[in-house]
Structures are given as structure tokens and as C-alpha cells.
Design a protein around this motif. Sequence first.
Motif, PDB file in Angstrom:
ATOM      1  N   THR A  22       0.858  -1.174   0.000  1.00 23.21           N
ATOM      2  CA  THR A  22       0.000   0.000   0.000  1.00 23.21           C
ATOM      3  C   THR A  22       0.899   1.230   0.000  1.00 23.21           C
ATOM      4  N   THR A  23       0.745   2.069  -0.975  1.00 20.37           N
ATOM      5  CA  THR A  23       1.544   3.287  -1.024  1.00 20.37           C
ATOM      6  C   THR A  23       0.623   4.485  -0.851  1.00 20.37           C
ATOM      7  N   ILE A  24       1.175   5.479  -0.202  1.00 18.70           N
ATOM      8  CA  ILE A  24       0.435   6.717  -0.055  1.00 18.70           C
ATOM      9  C   ILE A  24       0.681   7.535  -1.318  1.00 18.70           C
ATOM     10  N   VAL A  25      -0.380   7.903  -1.974  1.00 16.79           N
ATOM     11  CA  VAL A  25      -0.272   8.611  -3.240  1.00 16.79           C
ATOM     12  C   VAL A  25      -0.144  10.108  -2.979  1.00 16.79           C
ATOM     13  N   LYS A  26       0.893  10.701  -3.559  1.00 18.29           N
ATOM     14  CA  LYS A  26       1.093  12.143  -3.463  1.00 18.29           C
ATOM     15  C   LYS A  26       0.391  12.779  -4.659  1.00 18.29           C
ATOM     16  N   GLU A  27      -0.472  13.736  -4.377  1.00 16.15           N
ATOM     17  CA  GLU A  27      -1.214  14.420  -5.439  1.00 16.15           C
ATOM     18  C   GLU A  27      -0.734  15.864  -5.539  1.00 16.15           C
ATOM     19  N   LYS A  28      -0.360  16.248  -6.744  1.00 19.63           N
ATOM     20  CA  LYS A  28       0.109  17.602  -7.011  1.00 19.63           C
ATOM     21  C   LYS A  28      -1.056  18.400  -7.586  1.00 19.63           C
ATOM     22  N   LYS A  29      -1.432  19.483  -6.906  1.00 21.40           N
ATOM     23  CA  LYS A  29      -2.544  20.326  -7.360  1.00 21.40           C
ATOM     24  C   LYS A  29      -1.981  21.643  -7.882  1.00 21.40           C
ATOM     25  N   LYS A  44       8.907  52.323   4.329  1.00 18.46           N
ATOM     26  CA  LYS A  44       9.991  53.296   4.450  1.00 18.46           C
ATOM     27  C   LYS A  44       9.668  54.201   5.632  1.00 18.46           C
ATOM     28  N   VAL A  45      10.629  55.021   6.015  1.00 15.27           N
ATOM     29  CA  VAL A  45      10.445  55.887   7.182  1.00 15.27           C
ATOM     30  C   VAL A  45       9.214  56.763   7.018  1.00 15.27           C
ATOM     31  N   THR A  46       8.963  57.240   5.809  1.00  9.51           N
ATOM     32  CA  THR A  46       7.870  58.192   5.584  1.00  9.51           C
ATOM     33  C   THR A  46       6.560  57.541   5.122  1.00  9.51           C
ATOM     34  N   GLY A  47       6.486  56.211   5.122  1.00 10.68           N
ATOM     35  CA  GLY A  47       5.240  55.567   4.695  1.00 10.68           C
ATOM     36  C   GLY A  47       5.466  54.174   4.146  1.00 10.68           C
ATOM     37  N   SER A  48       4.729  53.841   3.106  1.00  3.66           N
ATOM     38  CA  SER A  48       4.835  52.510   2.508  1.00  3.66           C
ATOM     39  C   SER A  48       4.343  52.556   1.067  1.00  3.66           C
ATOM     40  N   HIS A  49       4.629  51.488   0.350  1.00  3.32           N
ATOM     41  CA  HIS A  49       4.096  51.282  -0.999  1.00  3.32           C
ATOM     42  C   HIS A  49       3.638  49.840  -1.088  1.00  3.32           C
ATOM     43  N   GLU A  50       2.668  49.603  -1.950  1.00  2.00           N
ATOM     44  CA  GLU A  50       2.214  48.229  -2.154  1.00  2.00           C
ATOM     45  C   GLU A  50       1.848  48.013  -3.607  1.00  2.00           C
ATOM     46  N   GLY A  51       1.766  46.734  -3.958  1.00  4.20           N
ATOM     47  CA  GLY A  51       1.430  46.390  -5.326  1.00  4.20           C
ATOM     48  C   GLY A  51       1.237  44.895  -5.478  1.00  4.20           C
ATOM     49  N   THR A  52       1.299  44.441  -6.709  1.00  2.55           N
ATOM     50  CA  THR A  52       1.096  43.021  -6.991  1.00  2.55           C
ATOM     51  C   THR A  52       2.275  42.489  -7.790  1.00  2.55           C
ATOM     52  N   ILE A  53       2.342  41.183  -7.816  1.00  4.07           N
ATOM     53  CA  ILE A  53       3.329  40.463  -8.619  1.00  4.07           C
ATOM     54  C   ILE A  53       2.686  39.149  -9.026  1.00  4.07           C
ATOM     55  N   ALA A  54       2.923  38.721 -10.256  1.00  5.90           N
ATOM     56  CA  ALA A  54       2.211  37.549 -10.787  1.00  5.90           C
ATOM     57  C   ALA A  54       3.000  36.256 -10.601  1.00  5.90           C
ATOM     58  N   LEU A  55       2.257  35.215 -10.308  1.00  4.29           N
ATOM     59  CA  LEU A  55       2.828  33.872 -10.330  1.00  4.29           C
ATOM     60  C   LEU A  55       2.916  33.412 -11.780  1.00  4.29           C
ATOM     61  N   GLU A  56       4.018  32.781 -12.132  1.00  2.00           N
ATOM     62  CA  GLU A  56       4.129  32.163 -13.450  1.00  2.00           C
ATOM     63  C   GLU A  56       3.592  30.737 -13.386  1.00  2.00           C
ATOM     64  N   SER A  57       3.886  30.053 -12.274  1.00  4.83           N
ATOM     65  CA  SER A  57       3.387  28.698 -12.063  1.00  4.83           C
ATOM     66  C   SER A  57       3.448  28.388 -10.574  1.00  4.83           C
ATOM     67  N   GLY A  58       2.717  27.361 -10.188  1.00  8.06           N
ATOM     68  CA  GLY A  58       2.745  26.952  -8.789  1.00  8.06           C
ATOM     69  C   GLY A  58       1.938  25.695  -8.575  1.00  8.06           C
ATOM     70  N   SER A  59       2.305  24.983  -7.530  1.00  8.31           N
ATOM     71  CA  SER A  59       1.561  23.780  -7.162  1.00  8.31           C
ATOM     72  C   SER A  59       1.731  23.505  -5.678  1.00  8.31           C
ATOM     73  N   LEU A  60       0.739  22.831  -5.132  1.00  5.45           N
ATOM     74  CA  LEU A  60       0.794  22.329  -3.761  1.00  5.45           C
ATOM     75  C   LEU A  60       0.669  20.815  -3.842  1.00  5.45           C
ATOM     76  N   SER A  61       1.436  20.110  -3.021  1.00 10.18           N
ATOM     77  CA  SER A  61       1.398  18.649  -3.012  1.00 10.18           C
ATOM     78  C   SER A  61       0.722  18.159  -1.740  1.00 10.18           C
ATOM     79  N   PHE A  62      -0.138  17.169  -1.903  1.00 11.60           N
ATOM     80  CA  PHE A  62      -0.901  16.612  -0.787  1.00 11.60           C
ATOM     81  C   PHE A  62      -0.752  15.102  -0.748  1.00 11.60           C
ATOM     82  N   GLU A  63      -0.787  14.557   0.464  1.00  4.91           N
ATOM     83  CA  GLU A  63      -0.978  13.124   0.684  1.00  4.91           C
ATOM     84  C   GLU A  63      -2.320  13.016   1.386  1.00  4.91           C
TER      85      GLU A  63
END
Length: 192
Positions: A22-29, A44-63
Amino acid sequence: MKKLIKNLAAVAIVAFATFSFTTIVKEKKEIKIDESKVVWKGYKVTGSHEGTIALESGSLSFEGDKLVGGEFVIDMTTINSTDLQGEYKDKLDGHLKSDDFFGVTKHPKASLVFTKVKASGKNAYEVTGDLTIKGKTHPVSFVISIYGNKATTSLKVDRTKYDVRYGSTSFFDGLKDKAIYDEFDLVADLQF
């Protein structure tokens, strides 16, 4: 007594055989890039800035339903500010892409690879991963929460470890109100 020992031996053999095959199957989502969002915030000392950045690819693995791994590639050429408009936005976006900050011409990709995942609650995991920015890799630790097909996390990144030194009081004296703090935040809402 002999019959009991034989029965226990038979049960042990059956259990061993069952567990051996019996093997535990790893599933990549795969992460749904168009439905996911990564936000950055720098201070920064006088405040902050914010923005976005895009993922090119990604996955999470589950058992089963347990998170056991993950890996992501970030498209650094997409870094942009969302708190400014017009000329000021263009200047900041250009500066963030320049060699003063992330040098996206030479280093268009960043990555994060989970190296250790430990359950810390019903839907939460403590993660250690290797973060690579500008060709430099350092470990980072953070908590990620999983709810159904959604994951959320936030982490602090010390930019100076990745040779992003512009405006850092760790490297330059006399910056006063021009100083930019070394740590910035990344907040990710991921759909898979």
C-alpha cells in the motif's frame, strides 16, 4: 495456545503484506494563476508602498488531505505598484525593476520551494522553504492555511539577503527619511 500464536502470526503476515504493497499517493494540485493573487508591501520611514506580482506557475502537493509540499515560480517582470498613479507609479515600477532593486532584466524569475511542512492546526501548516531572488537562495519560514481549494499565507522577506540594498540603513549611513526598511511583506491568496 499454539492456535492463538498461529492466528497472531497469520494476522501479522497479512498486515505486513498489506502495508508493504500500500503506497500513499502524493497528489500535485496546480495553482490557478488567473484566480490567485500575490500582494507585496514595502515600508519606508515616511510611509509605505504596495502592489502586486504575478505567479508564473505553482503547485501544492498533498498526501490525502494533508499538505506535504509546494513550489512556485514568480514572474518578477510583473512587479508593479497599486498605490500610485501616473508618472509616480511609472517611476516606482521602473525603479523596482532596475538593478537598484530586483534587476528583472538579469533575474526575471524568483522561486519558492517548500523543504519542510509540519501541521500546526486543523487547517494550518508551518512551512520552511527555499526562496530564491536575484539568484540568491535563503530559507524562509511562514504559516499557510488551507481551506477547501484555497490557500492563504503571508511572509516577511529580508531583501538584503538577496542583494536588494537600495535605501537600506544596513548598508548606507545618513539616509534619514529616505531610508527603506529591510523587510517587506508578501501576502498570497491562492486557488487550486
